[in-house]
Design a protein around this motif. Structure first.
Motif, mmCIF file in Angstrom:
data_model
loop_
_atom_site.group_PDB
_atom_site.id
_atom_site.type_symbol
_atom_site.label_atom_id
_atom_site.label_comp_id
_atom_site.label_asym_id
_atom_site.label_seq_id
_atom_site.Cartn_x
_atom_site.Cartn_y
_atom_site.Cartn_z
ATOM 1 N N ASN A 6 0.813 -1.258 0.051
ATOM 2 C CA ASN A 6 -0.171 -0.028 -0.112
ATOM 3 C C ASN A 6 0.691 1.334 0.079
ATOM 4 O OD1 ASN A 6 0.834 -0.417 2.791
ATOM 5 N ND2 ASN A 6 -0.739 0.799 3.586
ATOM 6 N N ILE A 7 2.104 1.163 -0.177
ATOM 7 C CA ILE A 7 3.052 2.390 0.002
ATOM 8 C C ILE A 7 3.155 2.787 -1.374
ATOM 9 C CG2 ILE A 7 5.447 3.120 0.384
ATOM 10 C CD1 ILE A 7 3.754 2.379 2.845
ATOM 11 N N SER A 8 2.915 4.363 -1.763
ATOM 12 C CA SER A 8 3.162 4.925 -2.886
ATOM 13 C C SER A 8 4.475 5.188 -3.215
ATOM 14 C CB SER A 8 2.116 5.843 -2.934
ATOM 15 O OG SER A 8 0.838 5.218 -2.747
ATOM 16 N N THR A 9 4.949 5.372 -4.231
ATOM 17 C CA THR A 9 6.378 5.963 -4.696
ATOM 18 C C THR A 9 6.035 6.850 -5.764
ATOM 19 O OG1 THR A 9 6.799 3.874 -6.160
ATOM 20 C CG2 THR A 9 7.344 3.761 -3.864
ATOM 21 N N GLY A 10 7.325 7.461 -6.023
ATOM 22 C CA GLY A 10 7.438 8.378 -7.239
ATOM 23 C C GLY A 10 8.995 8.117 -7.763
ATOM 24 N N THR A 11 9.372 8.896 -8.812
ATOM 25 C CA THR A 11 10.569 8.515 -9.503
ATOM 26 C C THR A 11 10.989 9.924 -9.791
ATOM 27 O OG1 THR A 11 9.704 6.709 -10.763
ATOM 28 C CG2 THR A 11 11.673 7.802 -11.400
ATOM 29 N N ILE A 93 10.037 6.977 -1.904
ATOM 30 C CA ILE A 93 8.879 6.948 -1.272
ATOM 31 C C ILE A 93 7.834 8.361 -1.300
ATOM 32 C CG2 ILE A 93 7.367 6.656 1.002
ATOM 33 C CD1 ILE A 93 9.318 4.689 2.107
ATOM 34 N N ALA A 94 6.559 8.316 -1.610
ATOM 35 C CA ALA A 94 5.782 9.551 -1.796
ATOM 36 C C ALA A 94 5.627 10.234 -0.633
ATOM 37 C CB ALA A 94 4.402 9.158 -2.599
ATOM 38 N N THR A 95 5.729 11.595 -0.560
ATOM 39 C CA THR A 95 5.570 12.437 0.582
ATOM 40 C C THR A 95 3.946 12.704 0.906
ATOM 41 O OG1 THR A 95 5.947 14.347 -0.838
ATOM 42 C CG2 THR A 95 8.016 13.137 0.241
ATOM 43 N N ASP A 96 3.249 12.312 -0.137
ATOM 44 C CA ASP A 96 1.699 12.491 0.103
ATOM 45 C C ASP A 96 0.839 11.328 0.371
ATOM 46 O OD1 ASP A 96 1.977 11.684 -2.422
ATOM 47 O OD2 ASP A 96 0.601 13.114 -3.240
ATOM 48 N N ASP A 97 1.654 10.133 0.741
ATOM 49 C CA ASP A 97 1.075 8.812 0.817
ATOM 50 C C ASP A 97 -0.061 8.948 2.002
ATOM 51 O OD1 ASP A 97 0.055 6.235 1.113
ATOM 52 O OD2 ASP A 97 1.743 5.554 0.368
ATOM 53 N N MET A 98 -1.478 8.686 1.930
ATOM 54 C CA MET A 98 -2.453 8.856 2.948
ATOM 55 C C MET A 98 -2.223 7.705 3.752
ATOM 56 S SD MET A 98 -3.541 11.958 2.137
ATOM 57 C CE MET A 98 -4.829 12.017 3.348
ATOM 58 N N ASP A 99 -1.834 6.549 3.595
ATOM 59 C CA ASP A 99 -1.570 5.519 4.654
ATOM 60 C C ASP A 99 -0.446 5.436 5.351
ATOM 61 O OD1 ASP A 99 -3.569 3.911 3.144
ATOM 62 O OD2 ASP A 99 -2.375 3.433 1.565
ATOM 63 N N LEU A 100 0.316 6.684 5.248
ATOM 64 C CA LEU A 100 1.332 6.835 6.297
ATOM 65 C C LEU A 100 1.035 7.735 7.195
ATOM 66 C CD1 LEU A 100 4.262 6.763 3.481
ATOM 67 C CD2 LEU A 100 3.480 4.926 5.371
ATOM 68 N N PHE A 125 12.524 18.950 -1.880
ATOM 69 C CA PHE A 125 11.227 18.988 -3.020
ATOM 70 C C PHE A 125 10.319 17.959 -2.308
ATOM 71 C CE2 PHE A 125 14.530 15.774 -4.231
ATOM 72 C CZ PHE A 125 13.695 14.740 -4.556
ATOM 73 N N SER A 126 9.325 18.012 -2.912
ATOM 74 C CA SER A 126 7.737 17.054 -2.701
ATOM 75 C C SER A 126 8.011 15.803 -3.687
ATOM 76 C CB SER A 126 6.660 17.712 -2.358
ATOM 77 O OG SER A 126 6.397 18.162 -3.610
ATOM 78 N N MET A 127 7.418 14.654 -3.285
ATOM 79 C CA MET A 127 7.511 13.710 -4.053
ATOM 80 C C MET A 127 5.951 12.978 -4.151
ATOM 81 S SD MET A 127 8.319 11.674 -6.391
ATOM 82 C CE MET A 127 10.197 12.208 -6.634
ATOM 83 N N PRO A 128 5.167 13.749 -5.041
ATOM 84 C CA PRO A 128 3.667 12.961 -5.094
ATOM 85 C C PRO A 128 3.742 11.681 -5.688
ATOM 86 C CG PRO A 128 4.104 15.323 -6.310
ATOM 87 C CD PRO A 128 5.524 14.775 -6.036
ATOM 88 N N SER A 129 2.639 10.866 -5.034
ATOM 89 C CA SER A 129 2.238 9.380 -5.656
ATOM 90 C C SER A 129 2.355 9.381 -6.887
ATOM 91 C CB SER A 129 1.275 9.065 -4.756
ATOM 92 O OG SER A 129 1.148 9.122 -3.538
ATOM 93 N N GLY A 130 3.181 8.550 -7.333
ATOM 94 C CA GLY A 130 3.071 8.202 -8.954
ATOM 95 C C GLY A 130 3.695 9.072 -9.763
ATOM 96 N N ALA A 131 4.172 10.241 -9.397
ATOM 97 C CA ALA A 131 4.795 11.309 -10.305
ATOM 98 C C ALA A 131 6.391 11.113 -10.581
ATOM 99 C CB ALA A 131 4.717 12.664 -9.389
#
Length: 713
Positions: A6-11, A93-100, A125-131
């Motif tokens: 359930n952890i979202s990431t970005g690249t 790891i995404a910085t806006d993941d709502m599961d964290l 910088f921020s890292m949105p989910s899937g971005a």
């Protein structure tokens, strides 16, 4: 091991180049070269909590993530062992993941380039989910710890502590009243009568005790007014963390509001508190502050959760009676290791501490019963009956070094580990480091000592393995100085050069280009590294006598073509290379056979149609060749001389075939007579016979010279 699903990431991506002056190309514009180095990414929070992870909640510790630039300057994820680029882009790891537990935290990029021209400054910088974030175009923002459940829990804990403190204060007063009544030995049956009589001594005594016990306590109205103010502050803080109406911020605000409501609720009155806490035992009562950090009391904790040094005994004595020397030091004798090891349950498959007297011969050490004890700590992972399946090392040390050679200390070494033995006597062999692998099962290679080095800068000068041996005293000649010795012990048959003889093959030294390497300079290099005439070898490469298997008849299981040097050629002719080359310089002898003997005198053996080439040049048309089909030795563009005098040159042509009767019998030179008068017919016949004999011998000679090839048509 993967992160929870359930952890979202970005690249994060990016390309970096260095502008340089114009090079060797058609235009006159500045050129560029790819930047080289690494980029590290550090989270602004130390850890994250995933409460909805499957199969259970987990805490994720955040480690710095490193990327490396490839040969075109693109940011890549490196290989774990060599740190070479594996693929472009780095996952974070995404910085806006709502599961964290936290959102709106940040990553910080730090640049460590080895190429000329410097590197960009660190930024967050921020890292949105899937971005996908390109470091060249990403919006740079201030670092932030974000908003999470931890802040709300802190507010709730503060409010709850205030409520508990108020309740305990009221309970303390009521308990004092009960204790006074008990001290006066007033029973439950008599207490109503005693207290009903306002003039009785018991009534007055109880009233005085209650007044004294509650003199410094807040009354109910004051307590409510005080904690309503705190509740208002908590509610304001909860409102402050709520922004955007997100699910997480809503949860945070709900927790803070509940804490504020609990703090604002009416507190217990004295009677209710007395009833609630009447059965409370002395053992569970609140610890008085006067008992902290005092003699016969309890030790306190500092802001870091540790005992202050002033409250630590000067020495801690072990079971063997040994003592350390400094304040706060803990000295554990090796005889205590067994007890500590028995209590170690975190990794039951690792015996992390064992006494120095433990017999380790049962685990199969290289010297058996001769060396079966460790003087210090002995660490063992798994047992023969229950071997560990964890490939991680028992001990890992890692040092980030920027050490220099200060002043005149030119021998300064930055080292990860140092082991030394100083031999002062005795007849034992000494080894500062011994590496031993005992392969008793499984697949894969086993290595006693593994050394590896990787260079990443233009100044890198790396050695995978380095050995140095020297004589320490110029006045004392040691028995021997050996830089590296390789000893082999094969207790099984060796098939030699038989095709497919990989099983049982024993090799003293292997030098190969590995892991897709580009071409390499030397396999083995022998040379001087000191000023002439020092540092040179009497013999560059010595193959000792009787050190090679004899050449003999082959068998079904073994090829007995023993040889001291064998050179293997390229499979394809287009890939051919030189076998042995004498390159530049001066030699007294190229190849000398004078001191050796050879079976059948075979000092050099050539194959059919093989040649000895004379002189340089691409045509290579001057040679001595051999052809077994025609049984000819071919002197191509060569003549034959004896003692510097030419005796055979190329064939003389223009000769016809000699026919008629030939004579190869003994030939006597003709002694011509002197005629005083006209010759007779008999004289003419004698002359004719001699001419015939000469012509027959001449014809035989012409035929033989033609057959030999010296003359011909």
């Amino acid at each position: 091991m993967l992160l929870p699903v359930n952890i979202s990431t970005g690249t994060v991506t990016g390309q970096f180049i260095v502008g340089v002056r114009d090079g060797a190309d058609d235009d006159h514009e500045p050129d560029s070269i790819p930047a080289a180095g690494r980029i590290s990414f550090t989270a602004s929070v130390p850890y994250l909590v995933d409460l909805t992870a499957d199969p259970n909640p987990v805490t994720i510790m955040l480690k710095t993530v490193e990327g490396v630039l490839d040969n075109e300057g693109y940011l890549c994820t490196p290989l774990p062992d060599t740190f070479e680029p594996a693929y472009r882009g780095v996952k974070l790891i995404a910085t806006d993941d709502m599961d964290l537990s936290n959102t709106d935290w940040t990553w910080t990029a730090s640049y460590a380039f080895t190429s000329p021209g410097g590197a960009p400054a660190s930024h967050s910088f921020s890292m949105p989910s899937g971005a996908t974030r390109d470091l060249t175009t990403v919006v740079r923002i201030p670092a932030s710890d974000g908003i999470g459940i931890e802040q709300a829990e802190a507010l709730a804990a503060s409010a709850h502590a205030a409520a508990v403190e108020a309740a305990e204060s009221a309970a303390t007063a009521s308990q004092a009243a009960l204790d006074a009544a008990s001290a006066a030995q007033v029973t439950d049956l008599d207490i109503s009568t005693l207290l009903a009589n306002s003039g009785s001594g018991a009534r007055l005594e109880v009233n005085n005790i209650v007044a004294a016990a509650t003199a410094d306590k807040l009354d109910t109205d004051t307590a409510i007014e005080t904690y309503q103010s705190r509740a208002a502050l908590d509610a304001a803080a909860a409102a402050k963390v709520s922004s955007g109406g997100s699910q997480l911020n809503g949860a945070v605000k709900s927790i803070a509001d509940a804490s504020a409501a609990a703090a604002a609720a009416p507190k217990l009155d004295s009677a209710t508190a007395a009833t609630t806490y009447a059965a409370k035992s002395v053992e569970t009562s609140k610890l008085d502050a006067s008992q902290k950090a005092t003699a016969n009391g309890v030790a306190s904790l500092d802001s870091g959760g540790k005992h202050p040094l002033a409250q630590v005994p000067d020495v801690v004595q072990t079971t063997s009676g040994a003592k350390p020397v400094g304040k706060g030091e803990v000295f554990v004798n090796t005889n205590d290791y067994a007890t500590i090891a028995a209590a170690h349950t975190a990794r039951p498959d690792i015996a992390t501490l064992s006494p120095g007297g433990v017999n380790v011969g049962s685990v199969g050490n290289i010297y058996g019963i001769n060396y079966n004890k460790a003087l210090g700590a002995y660490q063992q992972a798994g047992t023969a009956a229950a071997p560990t399946t964890d490939a991680a090392p028992i001990i890992w040390t890692h040092k980030y070094s920027a050490a220099d050679r200060p002043g005149t200390e030119v021998n300064e070494w930055s080292q990860g580990a140092y082991h030394q033995i100083t031999k002062t006597g005795g007849g034992a062999y000494d080894a500062a480091i011994t590496g031993y692998v005992r392969n008793q099962g499984g697949a894969g290679q086993s290595i006693g000592i593994h050394g590896r080095a990787t260079g990443y800068t233009v100044n890198s000068d790396v050695f995978g393995m380095w050995a140095y041996a020297a004589s320490g005293d110029p006045a004392t000649v040691p028995k021997s100085i050996i830089g590296m010795e390789i000893d082999m012990n094969n207790k099984n048959p060796d098939q030699g050069w038989m095709d497919g003889a990989n099983v049982g093959a024993s090799r003293g030294l292997i030098v190969v280009g590995a892991d897709g390497s580009n071409p390499l300079t030397h396999g083995i290099q022998i040379g001087a590294n000191s000023a002439s005439p020092n540092g040179k070898f009497w013999t560059g490469l010595l193959m000792r006598a009787n050190g090679t298997m004899p050449s003999g008849p082959n068998s079904a299981t073994q090829i007995n073509n023993g040889e001291q040097i064998r050179l293997g050629g390229a499979t394809a002719g287009a890939d051919a290379y030189n076998g042995v080359r004498f390159y530049q310089g001066n030699f007294t002898t190229g190849i000398s056979f004078a001191e050796a003997s050879f079976a059948n005198g075979a000092a050099i053996v050539l194959g059919d149609t093989q040649r000895i080439i004379v002189g340089p040049g691409g045509a290579k048309s001057t040679y001595l060749g051999f052809d077994l089909t025609t049984s000819l030795a071919n002197f191509n563009n060569l003549s034959i001389a004896l003692n510097g005098v030419q005796v055979v040159k190329s064939r003389r042509t223009g000769w016809g075939a000699a026919t008629g009767t030939v004579d190869r019998t003994a030939y006597a030179a003709y002694a011509a007579p002197t005629y005083a008068a006209a010759p007779t017919m008999s004289d003419m016949q004698t002359l004719a016979n001699q001419v015939q004999a000469n012509s027959r011998h001449l014809a035989a000679l012409i035929q033989d010279l033609t057959t030999h090839g010296l003359i011909g048509a």
